[in-house]
Design a protein around this motif. Structure first.
Motif, PDB file in Angstrom:
ATOM      1  N   LEU A  36       0.841  -1.197   0.000  1.00 11.96           N
ATOM      2  CA  LEU A  36       0.000   0.000   0.000  1.00 11.96           C
ATOM      3  C   LEU A  36       0.875   1.244   0.000  1.00 11.96           C
ATOM      4  N   SER A  37       0.250   2.360  -0.336  1.00  9.17           N
ATOM      5  CA  SER A  37       0.945   3.643  -0.299  1.00  9.17           C
ATOM      6  C   SER A  37       0.017   4.683   0.303  1.00  9.17           C
ATOM      7  N   VAL A  38       0.622   5.648   0.973  1.00  9.48           N
ATOM      8  CA  VAL A  38      -0.134   6.694   1.660  1.00  9.48           C
ATOM      9  C   VAL A  38       0.428   8.041   1.250  1.00  9.48           C
ATOM     10  N   GLY A  39      -0.481   8.944   0.880  1.00  9.00           N
ATOM     11  CA  GLY A  39      -0.075  10.285   0.511  1.00  9.00           C
ATOM     12  C   GLY A  39      -0.466  11.290   1.571  1.00  9.00           C
ATOM     13  N   SER A  40      -0.609  12.534   1.169  1.00  5.70           N
ATOM     14  CA  SER A  40      -0.940  13.587   2.117  1.00  5.70           C
ATOM     15  C   SER A  40      -2.413  13.527   2.501  1.00  5.70           C
ATOM     16  N   GLY A  41      -2.783  14.322   3.499  1.00  8.81           N
ATOM     17  CA  GLY A  41      -4.162  14.352   3.947  1.00  8.81           C
ATOM     18  C   GLY A  41      -4.426  13.326   5.027  1.00  8.81           C
ATOM     19  N   ILE A  42      -5.683  12.889   5.116  1.00  7.31           N
ATOM     20  CA  ILE A  42      -6.096  11.940   6.147  1.00  7.31           C
ATOM     21  C   ILE A  42      -6.517  10.638   5.470  1.00  7.31           C
ATOM     22  N   THR A  43      -5.782   9.578   5.755  1.00  3.93           N
ATOM     23  CA  THR A  43      -6.077   8.250   5.218  1.00  3.93           C
ATOM     24  C   THR A  43      -6.584   7.364   6.342  1.00  3.93           C
ATOM     25  N   GLY A  44      -7.701   6.698   6.109  1.00  4.56           N
ATOM     26  CA  GLY A  44      -8.260   5.786   7.103  1.00  4.56           C
ATOM     27  C   GLY A  44      -7.810   4.363   6.846  1.00  4.56           C
ATOM     28  N   LEU A  45      -7.543   3.622   7.912  1.00  6.72           N
ATOM     29  CA  LEU A  45      -7.186   2.211   7.828  1.00  6.72           C
ATOM     30  C   LEU A  45      -8.202   1.433   8.662  1.00  6.72           C
ATOM     31  N   ILE A  46      -9.018   0.631   7.995  1.00  5.61           N
ATOM     32  CA  ILE A  46     -10.073  -0.096   8.694  1.00  5.61           C
ATOM     33  C   ILE A  46      -9.950  -1.586   8.411  1.00  5.61           C
ATOM     34  N   GLY A  47     -10.735  -2.359   9.137  1.00  8.67           N
ATOM     35  CA  GLY A  47     -10.764  -3.811   8.950  1.00  8.67           C
ATOM     36  C   GLY A  47     -11.396  -4.455  10.157  1.00  8.67           C
ATOM     37  N   PRO A  48     -11.972  -5.640   9.995  1.00  4.08           N
ATOM     38  CA  PRO A  48     -12.577  -6.344  11.129  1.00  4.08           C
ATOM     39  C   PRO A  48     -11.547  -6.638  12.218  1.00  4.08           C
ATOM     40  N   ILE A 233      -8.216   2.588   3.334  1.00  4.58           N
ATOM     41  CA  ILE A 233      -7.585   1.300   3.045  1.00  4.58           C
ATOM     42  C   ILE A 233      -8.242   0.260   3.936  1.00  4.58           C
ATOM     43  N   VAL A 234      -8.608  -0.882   3.366  1.00  2.00           N
ATOM     44  CA  VAL A 234      -9.262  -1.933   4.135  1.00  2.00           C
ATOM     45  C   VAL A 234      -8.338  -3.139   4.235  1.00  2.00           C
ATOM     46  N   LEU A 235      -8.012  -3.524   5.471  1.00  2.00           N
ATOM     47  CA  LEU A 235      -7.258  -4.754   5.719  1.00  2.00           C
ATOM     48  C   LEU A 235      -8.223  -5.862   6.104  1.00  2.00           C
ATOM     49  N   HIS A 236      -7.926  -7.065   5.646  1.00  2.00           N
ATOM     50  CA  HIS A 236      -8.731  -8.238   6.022  1.00  2.00           C
ATOM     51  C   HIS A 236      -7.827  -9.454   6.017  1.00  2.00           C
ATOM     52  N   ARG A 237      -7.739 -10.100   7.185  1.00  2.00           N
ATOM     53  CA  ARG A 237      -6.907 -11.299   7.334  1.00  2.00           C
ATOM     54  C   ARG A 237      -5.467 -11.039   6.896  1.00  2.00           C
ATOM     55  N   GLY A 238      -4.958  -9.871   7.265  1.00  2.00           N
ATOM     56  CA  GLY A 238      -3.563  -9.551   7.010  1.00  2.00           C
ATOM     57  C   GLY A 238      -3.231  -9.109   5.611  1.00  2.00           C
ATOM     58  N   GLU A 239      -4.253  -8.887   4.779  1.00  2.00           N
ATOM     59  CA  GLU A 239      -4.025  -8.447   3.413  1.00  2.00           C
ATOM     60  C   GLU A 239      -4.827  -7.178   3.138  1.00  2.00           C
ATOM     61  N   GLU A 247     -16.699   6.726  -0.381  1.00  2.00           N
ATOM     62  CA  GLU A 247     -17.900   6.301  -1.111  1.00  2.00           C
ATOM     63  C   GLU A 247     -17.680   4.955  -1.787  1.00  2.00           C
ATOM     64  N   GLU A 248     -16.513   4.763  -2.373  1.00  2.68           N
ATOM     65  CA  GLU A 248     -16.220   3.500  -3.051  1.00  2.68           C
ATOM     66  C   GLU A 248     -16.118   2.345  -2.072  1.00  2.68           C
ATOM     67  N   VAL A 249     -15.461   2.586  -0.947  1.00  2.00           N
ATOM     68  CA  VAL A 249     -15.203   1.515   0.012  1.00  2.00           C
ATOM     69  C   VAL A 249     -16.487   1.050   0.692  1.00  2.00           C
ATOM     70  N   GLN A 250     -17.347   1.983   1.095  1.00  2.00           N
ATOM     71  CA  GLN A 250     -18.517   1.583   1.862  1.00  2.00           C
ATOM     72  C   GLN A 250     -19.579   0.894   1.023  1.00  2.00           C
ATOM     73  N   THR A 251     -19.439   0.943  -0.298  1.00  2.00           N
ATOM     74  CA  THR A 251     -20.374   0.223  -1.162  1.00  2.00           C
ATOM     75  C   THR A 251     -19.741  -1.017  -1.796  1.00  2.00           C
ATOM     76  N   ASP A 252     -18.514  -1.339  -1.383  1.00  2.00           N
ATOM     77  CA  ASP A 252     -17.805  -2.498  -1.933  1.00  2.00           C
ATOM     78  C   ASP A 252     -18.344  -3.771  -1.279  1.00  2.00           C
ATOM     79  N   ASP A 253     -18.829  -4.693  -2.089  1.00  2.00           N
ATOM     80  CA  ASP A 253     -19.420  -5.930  -1.561  1.00  2.00           C
ATOM     81  C   ASP A 253     -18.421  -6.728  -0.742  1.00  2.00           C
ATOM     82  N   ARG A 254     -17.133  -6.680  -1.108  1.00  2.14           N
ATOM     83  CA  ARG A 254     -16.115  -7.431  -0.363  1.00  2.14           C
ATOM     84  C   ARG A 254     -15.959  -6.883   1.054  1.00  2.14           C
ATOM     85  N   VAL A 255     -16.045  -5.569   1.184  1.00  2.00           N
ATOM     86  CA  VAL A 255     -15.933  -4.950   2.505  1.00  2.00           C
ATOM     87  C   VAL A 255     -17.147  -5.300   3.355  1.00  2.00           C
ATOM     88  N   ILE A 256     -18.319  -5.208   2.763  1.00  2.00           N
ATOM     89  CA  ILE A 256     -19.549  -5.554   3.487  1.00  2.00           C
ATOM     90  C   ILE A 256     -19.507  -7.002   3.956  1.00  2.00           C
TER      91      ILE A 256
END
Length: 265
Positions: A36-48, A233-239, A247-256
């Motif tokens: 992954l890569s992170v730029g300026s601003g505020i980046t969120g890192l989420i995951g179960p 950025i969404v982590l799941h099971r170490g990946e 907007e893209e992440v919260q409607t992603d079926d894989r994230v749900i």
């Protein structure tokens, strides 16, 4: 798993780049080839729960050493560097449970944070010349300004251990900023914080973003992440499962599916 390059910051905009990062605990794979890569601003890192978020922070900041992979910050390889070296490079973190020096006052906690003080060197502390005095005054001025910014100035003489949970989070963030970082890693900064202080912390983070600071933000409150982050950025099971705008992440079926599959979420 690599992140979606269509939403990743360009090489020129990238501050933090992680490639193929792996961390094992015995037979347990906590991080499994994180890219992954992170730029300026505020980046969120989420995951179960158990996704590897805190382990990832620990690898970035030198508290864990990854078995495989690389961490590049502002163009320099910091893989396996000790925490003090990582902080000196310009990347600092806060913790889920604040680590203030509880017996010392709020002001004393703040005065300890700025790096490369004359008093840290034996010669400076021994000679105590004009440069030493000027440095001490400058550090004190910065500490007082930071206390005022975080509305802790009325608590300067209070032992840090007497602060509320939210005030301790503010103190920890203030101390982190006194190290002159380029990027701040926030590990659940709003956990256990009452709504009034939560709003204050978020306001301060946005003020700091406007001043040019960058943040990587772990938080279990998904709504808060979606409302306050530029990119997620969404982590799941170490990946890395996916990256994108809120907007893209919260409607992603894989994230749900990843969140719904966790019984404790």
């Amino acid at each position: 798993m690599s992140e979606d390059s269509s939403v990743a910051p360009s090489p020129e905009e990238t501050i933090l780049a992680v490639e193929d990062l792996e961390k094992h605990f015995g037979g347990i794979v906590a991080l499994d080839g994180v890219d992954l890569s992170v730029g300026s601003g505020i980046t969120g890192l989420i995951g179960p729960n158990g996704a590897g978020k805190t382990t990832f922070f620990n690898c970035l900041t030198g508290f864990y050493t990854p078995e495989v992979g690389s961490i590049t910050f502002q163009g320099a390889d910091i893989t396996g560097s000790r925490p003090a070296a990582v902080a000196k490079s310009g990347m600092v973190r806060t913790f889920q449970i604040p680590r203030e020096l509880s017996e010392m006052t709020v002001l004393e906690n703040l005065l300890l944070a700025p790096p490369d003080q004359s008093g840290e060197r034996l010669s400076g502390a021994w000679l105590r010349g004009d440069a030493f005095v000027d440095d001490e005054l400058s550090v004190r001025e910065r500490a007082l300004e930071m206390a005022e910014f975080f509305e802790l100035d009325h608590l300067l003489d209070e032992p840090a251990g007497n602060l509320s949970g939210g005030q301790r989070k503010l103190l920890e963030l203030a101390r982190a900023l006194l190290t002159d970082p380029e990027m701040v890693l926030l590990d659940e900064p709003l956990a256990g914080v009452n709504p009034t202080l939560e709003e204050k912390i978020l306001d301060r983070i946005h003020d700091l973003e406007a001043q040019g600071y960058s943040f990587l933000f772990v938080e279990h409150d998904i709504e808060m992440i979606m409302n306050h982050c530029d990119r997620v950025i969404v982590l799941h099971r170490g990946e890395v499962l996916t990256t994108g705008t809120p907007e893209e992440v919260q409607t992603d079926d894989r994230v749900i599916e990843a969140y719904l599959g966790e019984v404790d979420v």
